[in-house]
Each structure stands twice: as structure tokens, then as C-alpha cells.
Design a protein around this motif. Sequence first.
Motif, short mmCIF file in Angstrom:
data_model
loop_
_atom_site.label_atom_id
_atom_site.label_comp_id
_atom_site.label_asym_id
_atom_site.label_seq_id
_atom_site.Cartn_x
_atom_site.Cartn_y
_atom_site.Cartn_z
N ALA A 68 6.52 -3.08 -1.21
CA ALA A 68 5.77 -1.89 -1.66
C ALA A 68 5.67 -0.92 -0.49
O ALA A 68 5.62 -1.33 0.67
N ALA A 69 5.66 0.36 -0.82
CA ALA A 69 5.58 1.40 0.21
C ALA A 69 4.79 2.59 -0.31
O ALA A 69 4.83 2.89 -1.50
N LEU A 70 4.10 3.24 0.60
CA LEU A 70 3.37 4.47 0.30
C LEU A 70 3.96 5.62 1.10
O LEU A 70 4.22 5.47 2.30
N ALA A 71 4.19 6.74 0.42
CA ALA A 71 4.72 7.93 1.08
C ALA A 71 3.81 9.11 0.80
O ALA A 71 3.19 9.21 -0.26
N LEU A 98 0.00 -6.94 -4.68
CA LEU A 98 -1.13 -6.10 -5.07
C LEU A 98 -2.26 -6.06 -4.05
O LEU A 98 -2.80 -4.98 -3.77
N LEU A 99 -2.66 -7.19 -3.50
CA LEU A 99 -3.82 -7.18 -2.60
C LEU A 99 -3.56 -6.32 -1.35
O LEU A 99 -4.42 -5.49 -1.00
N PRO A 100 -2.42 -6.45 -0.67
CA PRO A 100 -2.15 -5.52 0.43
C PRO A 100 -2.06 -4.06 -0.03
O PRO A 100 -2.49 -3.16 0.69
N VAL A 101 -1.51 -3.83 -1.22
CA VAL A 101 -1.44 -2.47 -1.76
C VAL A 101 -2.84 -1.89 -1.92
O VAL A 101 -3.11 -0.75 -1.52
N LEU A 102 -3.75 -2.67 -2.49
CA LEU A 102 -5.13 -2.18 -2.67
C LEU A 102 -5.78 -1.87 -1.34
O LEU A 102 -6.50 -0.87 -1.20
N GLY A 103 -5.54 -2.71 -0.33
CA GLY A 103 -6.09 -2.43 1.00
C GLY A 103 -5.56 -1.13 1.56
O GLY A 103 -6.31 -0.34 2.15
N ALA A 104 -4.27 -0.90 1.37
CA ALA A 104 -3.66 0.35 1.85
C ALA A 104 -4.18 1.55 1.08
O ALA A 104 -4.41 2.63 1.67
N LEU A 105 -4.41 1.41 -0.22
CA LEU A 105 -4.95 2.52 -1.01
C LEU A 105 -6.37 2.86 -0.57
O LEU A 105 -6.76 4.03 -0.57
N ARG A 106 -7.16 1.84 -0.20
CA ARG A 106 -8.50 2.13 0.35
C ARG A 106 -8.38 2.90 1.66
O ARG A 106 -9.09 3.88 1.89
N ALA A 107 -7.48 2.44 2.52
CA ALA A 107 -7.31 3.10 3.82
C ALA A 107 -6.85 4.54 3.67
O ALA A 107 -7.16 5.40 4.52
N THR A 128 -16.19 13.50 -1.50
CA THR A 128 -14.90 14.17 -1.55
C THR A 128 -14.04 13.61 -2.68
O THR A 128 -14.21 12.47 -3.09
N ASP A 129 -13.13 14.45 -3.14
CA ASP A 129 -12.22 14.00 -4.20
C ASP A 129 -11.29 12.94 -3.65
O ASP A 129 -10.86 12.99 -2.50
N LYS A 130 -10.96 11.99 -4.50
CA LYS A 130 -10.02 10.94 -4.12
C LYS A 130 -8.60 11.53 -4.06
O LYS A 130 -8.28 12.49 -4.76
N VAL A 131 -7.79 10.96 -3.22
CA VAL A 131 -6.39 11.36 -3.11
C VAL A 131 -5.65 10.92 -4.38
O VAL A 131 -5.78 9.77 -4.79
N PRO A 132 -4.89 11.81 -5.03
CA PRO A 132 -4.16 11.39 -6.24
C PRO A 132 -3.02 10.43 -5.88
O PRO A 132 -2.37 10.57 -4.85
N LEU A 133 -2.81 9.45 -6.76
CA LEU A 133 -1.75 8.47 -6.57
C LEU A 133 -0.71 8.63 -7.67
O LEU A 133 -1.06 8.75 -8.84
N VAL A 134 0.56 8.59 -7.27
CA VAL A 134 1.67 8.62 -8.22
C VAL A 134 2.44 7.31 -8.07
O VAL A 134 2.83 6.94 -6.96
N LEU A 135 2.66 6.63 -9.17
CA LEU A 135 3.45 5.41 -9.18
C LEU A 135 4.91 5.77 -9.48
O LEU A 135 5.21 6.30 -10.55
N GLY A 182 -7.66 6.50 1.12
CA GLY A 182 -8.63 7.30 0.39
C GLY A 182 -8.38 7.44 -1.10
O GLY A 182 -8.95 8.31 -1.75
N VAL A 183 -7.56 6.56 -1.67
CA VAL A 183 -7.28 6.62 -3.10
C VAL A 183 -8.39 5.94 -3.90
O VAL A 183 -8.82 6.42 -4.95
N ILE A 184 -8.86 4.79 -3.38
CA ILE A 184 -9.95 4.06 -4.02
C ILE A 184 -11.01 3.72 -2.98
O ILE A 184 -10.75 3.78 -1.78
N ALA A 185 -12.19 3.39 -3.45
CA ALA A 185 -13.30 3.09 -2.54
C ALA A 185 -13.22 1.65 -2.04
O ALA A 185 -12.71 0.78 -2.71
#
Length: 198
Positions: free
Chosen positions: A113-116, A184-193, A2-9, A195-198
Motif C-alpha cells: 500500500a502507498a499514499l501519494a 489495513l492496520l498500517p494504512v489506518l496508522g498512516a491515514l491518522r498521521a 479543521t477539515d479532514k484531508v480528502p482520501l481517494v482510493l 490527517g485523514v482520520i482521527a
Amino acid sequence: MTDKVPLVLASKSASRRAMLTAAGVPYTIQPADVDERALESALADAAPADVALALAEAKALAVSETERDALVLGSDSLVVVEGRRFDKPTSRENAAEHLRFFSGKVMELHSGAALARAGQIVWSHGEVAKLHVRALDEAFITQYLDAEWPEVAGCVGVFRVEGLGINLFNSVEGSHFTVLGMPLLPVLGALRAQGVIA
């Protein structure tokens, strides 16, 4: 696959962009239009960690309203020294005033940091680093700002730890990434969860 979810900074911070790029995270940039000073004023009685998180969430939400199909990453940092909050310096003289105040003291750097997604916060996290500022004399402050101004005008704490700013400190407690402006490390974990990165 599947395509990865796009991320906007939702930030124009060079250090946050550099961290994501170095970690191999694909993203686009859309700086958030948020009145940070007004939000900080409204949260005048809040703990510094809560203010940093509120600013990160506000940035993520502001961009998420228009980028509803993407995951939006907001981040913010603030500095507290002896209970006083510091924003980015407004001028070179203001930067020198900050450095004089920081001299010989412990700087607390709160980074949130926050993800929406679709106008809703789906994850947030905050960390603090403690930076022990060495005694700074006037000659050093002048020499430092001759070399670093105006590049540090956009830096809370008046330093870039990846450059000459490291010379302000005797020691640092906490994550290097938090000091750079994003946990950064918690951010990367959240991005994996998410679906942004593997």
C-alpha cells in the motif's frame, strides 16, 4: 476543528473498499490507469515484495497527478508459489490451471500500500501472508469454480478468503487484512498521521 484531508482510493477492488468502509474511513474512488503487466515485466528480476510496493506506488502516483489536493491510496497484491508469480486468471481454464499448481503448496501473498500527495509518495508499506493450500482434486476445483467463477476472475490467487475461497487452505500465517488485499492496520496508522482520520 479543521477539515479532514480528502482520501481517494486508486482501486476498484471490492475488498479494499469494504475494508475502508468497515473502518469508517471516508473516501472517494478513482481507479488508476496503470499498465500493471508492463510494470511487472520491467521488474522481472525484483523481489515479489518490491513488485507489490512498486505497483501500489504507481497506482497512487497515477491518480495523484490529477487529484493533487487529495491524499491518494494505492494498493496491490501478488501471489508467488514456488518462486513463480501469478497474476489474475485470464479465463476459467486458466483459473483451474492455477488451482492445480497451488494444490498442496504454500502460497505467498504479498500486499503493498502507498499514499501519494501532489505527485509524491509520502508513505508506503508491504506485508506478506503465507497460505497453506490443501490438496485440491479435480472434482473440488470444478465444484469451486462452478460456484465462484467469474467472481474470482479479478482475484489474484483465484480466491476470496471471505467466501468459499477459505476452503482452499489448511492454515494461514499473517494478517487477515493482508490476505484480503491490503495491510489495513498500517494504512489506518498512516491515514491518522496524514490527517485523514482521527
